[in-house]
Design an enzyme around this catalytic site. Structure first.
Site, PDB file in Angstrom:
ATOM      1  CG  PHE A  11      25.067 -29.160 -19.077  1.00  0.00           C
ATOM      2  CD1 PHE A  11      23.715 -29.175 -18.455  1.00  0.00           C
ATOM      3  CD2 PHE A  11      24.908 -30.189 -19.032  1.00  0.00           C
ATOM      4  CE1 PHE A  11      23.159 -29.307 -17.926  1.00  0.00           C
ATOM      5  CE2 PHE A  11      24.622 -31.633 -18.649  1.00  0.00           C
ATOM      6  CZ  PHE A  11      23.366 -31.238 -18.399  1.00  0.00           C
ATOM      7  CB  ALA A  80      36.824 -30.443 -23.347  1.00  0.00           C
ATOM      8  CE1 TYR A 146      35.035 -34.770 -25.382  1.00  0.00           C
ATOM      9  CE2 TYR A 146      34.185 -36.803 -25.632  1.00  0.00           C
ATOM     10  CZ  TYR A 146      34.308 -36.082 -25.376  1.00  0.00           C
ATOM     11  OH  TYR A 146      34.097 -35.418 -23.924  1.00  0.00           O
TER      12      TYR A 146
END
Length: 315
Positions: A11, A80, A146
């Site tokens: 994105f 990632a 994360y």
């Protein structure tokens, strides 16, 4: 320049590639397409001939070695594992991609004297405590694997700056939204809400909706990322980007749904990793780069809604 963008089919990566292509650079994209799509690049590849796509992972050292033979001036490292719930369910995969993968890319940047621009996240912070918001010196709180992996990547990158003199820049953008964002992305609440509105469905809010977010339109984010890579002032620095304005998720839902839309509250999927208030203090990035966001939240929502109306692939 020769520039590598890892995660360039994602994105934000897609918009970074677009900005770099507009600046007439030669761009290589490395992406395993686990969180992205070639559809994000179709229009760019038709317009800009100097974009080369390589399907592959940052965990593949042999691939990275051959790729870095292109002698990149800058590596924008966006690849990632980005989903918070996935990191809670499967922390090993997040660690391998976000820490080991980052180490692999850093090693190649060190060997080839390539500037390394690391895309971190506002999720590394603890909640904002005042109306001035979160500056770069604000306390961190890795409330998910994360966030912990991103913090580890930051520290690893900075160690290469101090130990080897590698030019390294750490970026912490706040909640980015806009065209091409995946509908199932946890951070994609604006796109999700708009899509629900267009389908005349109820907008679901996790928890009580009082949690706030600072939303940054994707072209503003891409400009920030690219300019940070160009600048000589950013070496060894950690830099925020955000609008300086936060809004509760309930107020956001009302803004998007309008008077005719319906809203409901549902059980939070990971309340232990929720940050109650995210508000960015972007004064440092304005000082270093002269960067300021150009797109207001209402205008950005309008642009995103227009995109989703006319692009069924992202709905």
């Amino acid at each position: 320049m020769n520039i590598l963008v890892t995660g360039g089919a994602g994105f934000i990566g897609r918009w970074v590639v677009k900005r770099l292509a507009e600046d007439n650079h030669r761009i290589w994209i490395l992406d395993n397409l686990s969180n992205s799509s070639m559809n994000n690049l179709k229009d760019l590849q038709l317009i800009y001939p100097d974009i080369t796509f390589i399907a592959g992972s940052i965990t593949n050292n042999h691939l990275l070695e051959s790729l870095f033979a292109n002698k990149f001036n800058i590596c924008y490292h966006l690849a990632a594992s980005i989903n918070v719930q996935d990191s809670i369910d499967d922390p090993k995969t997040t660690f391998e991609n976000d820490v080991i993968g980052t180490f692999n890319v850093l090693e190649q940047c060190k060997l080839n004297k390539t500037k390394f621009v690391y895309m971190s996240t506002c999720m590394v912070y603890s909640k904002a405590l005042n109306k001035e918001g979160i500056s770069e010196s604000h306390p961190t709180c890795p409330a998910s694997p994360y966030a912990a992996a991103k913090l580890a990547g930051e520290q690893l990158a900075l160690s290469y700056y101090y130990a080897y003199g590698l030019p390294v820049t750490i970026l912490r953008p706040f909640n980015t939204y806009g065209p091409y964002q995946k509908q199932n992305s946890e951070g994609g609440v604006i796109s999700i809400f708009i899509n629900k509105k267009l389908m005349n469905e109820t907008l679901s809010i996790y928890g009580d909706g009082s949690q706030t977010r600072d939303f940054l339109y994707v072209t503003d984010c891409a400009d920030f990322v690219v300019e940070a890579g160009y600048s000589e002032n950013t070496k060894g620095k950690v830099i925020n980007a955000g609008s300086g304005f936060d809004i509760s998720i309930t107020e956001l839902a009302k803004l998007i749904a309008g008077e005719t839309g319906t809203i409901k509250y549902v059980t939070h999927i990971h309340p232990q990793s929720e940050i109650q208030k995210l508000l960015c203090d972007a004064g440092y990035s304005q000082k270093l780069l002269g960067w300021k966001p150009k797109v207001s939240l209402t205008h950005g929502i309008s642009l995103t809604e227009e995109f989703l109306k006319h692009n069924a692939d992202w709905r």
